[in-house]
Design a protein around this motif. Structure first.
Motif, PDB file in Angstrom:
ATOM      1  N   CYS A  53       0.851  -1.190   0.000  1.00  0.00           N
ATOM      2  CA  CYS A  53       0.000   0.000   0.000  1.00  0.00           C
ATOM      3  C   CYS A  53       0.888   1.242   0.000  1.00  0.00           C
ATOM      4  O   CYS A  53       1.674   1.442   0.929  1.00  0.00           O
ATOM      5  N   ASN A  54       0.777   2.061  -1.056  1.00  0.00           N
ATOM      6  CA  ASN A  54       1.569   3.284  -1.150  1.00  0.00           C
ATOM      7  C   ASN A  54       1.175   4.309  -0.098  1.00  0.00           C
ATOM      8  O   ASN A  54       2.018   5.052   0.385  1.00  0.00           O
ATOM      9  N   ASN A  55      -0.078   4.356   0.264  1.00  0.00           N
ATOM     10  CA  ASN A  55      -0.533   5.350   1.233  1.00  0.00           C
ATOM     11  C   ASN A  55      -0.077   5.024   2.648  1.00  0.00           C
ATOM     12  O   ASN A  55       0.359   5.896   3.383  1.00  0.00           O
ATOM     13  N   CYS A  56      -0.172   3.758   3.030  1.00  0.00           N
ATOM     14  CA  CYS A  56       0.229   3.331   4.382  1.00  0.00           C
ATOM     15  C   CYS A  56       1.721   3.038   4.477  1.00  0.00           C
ATOM     16  O   CYS A  56       2.257   2.939   5.577  1.00  0.00           O
ATOM     17  N   LYS A  57       2.367   2.841   3.336  1.00  0.00           N
ATOM     18  CA  LYS A  57       3.797   2.491   3.280  1.00  0.00           C
ATOM     19  C   LYS A  57       4.080   1.188   4.005  1.00  0.00           C
ATOM     20  O   LYS A  57       5.022   1.066   4.765  1.00  0.00           O
ATOM     21  N   HIS A  97      -8.926  -1.035   2.059  1.00  0.00           N
ATOM     22  CA  HIS A  97      -7.910  -0.123   1.531  1.00  0.00           C
ATOM     23  C   HIS A  97      -8.366   0.476   0.202  1.00  0.00           C
ATOM     24  O   HIS A  97      -8.219   1.669  -0.033  1.00  0.00           O
ATOM     25  N   HIS A  99      -6.917   4.028  -1.280  1.00  0.00           N
ATOM     26  CA  HIS A  99      -5.491   3.737  -1.220  1.00  0.00           C
ATOM     27  C   HIS A  99      -5.027   3.088  -2.519  1.00  0.00           C
ATOM     28  O   HIS A  99      -5.782   2.393  -3.188  1.00  0.00           O
ATOM     29  N   HIS A 100      -3.776   3.316  -2.856  1.00  0.00           N
ATOM     30  CA  HIS A 100      -3.188   2.775  -4.077  1.00  0.00           C
ATOM     31  C   HIS A 100      -2.393   1.517  -3.721  1.00  0.00           C
ATOM     32  O   HIS A 100      -1.381   1.601  -3.027  1.00  0.00           O
TER      33      HIS A 100
END
Length: 53
Positions: free
Chosen positions: A8-12, A39, A44-45
């Motif tokens: 997940c790019n948003n949550c890293k 997600h 989220h991405h």
């Protein structure tokens, strides 16, 4: 061994790692639709990326 992981790019963070031998890209896509649906609904991405261990 080769793995696919859902990131997940948003949550890293990595949401899951799956062995390529048992989980094809289609099966990983189905997992995203079912297990990681919150997600996606939150915008989220998610990325499926491959790596070797």
């Amino acid at each position: 061994m080769e793995f696919s992981e859902i990131y997940c790019n948003n949550c890293k963070k990595v949401l899951g790692r799956y062995n390529v031998k048992f989980y094809t890209e289609d099966k990983v896509g189905e997992l995203i639709k079912t297990s990681h649906e919150t997600h996606v609904k939150n915008g989220h991405h998610l990325i499926i990326r491959k790596f070797e261990k």
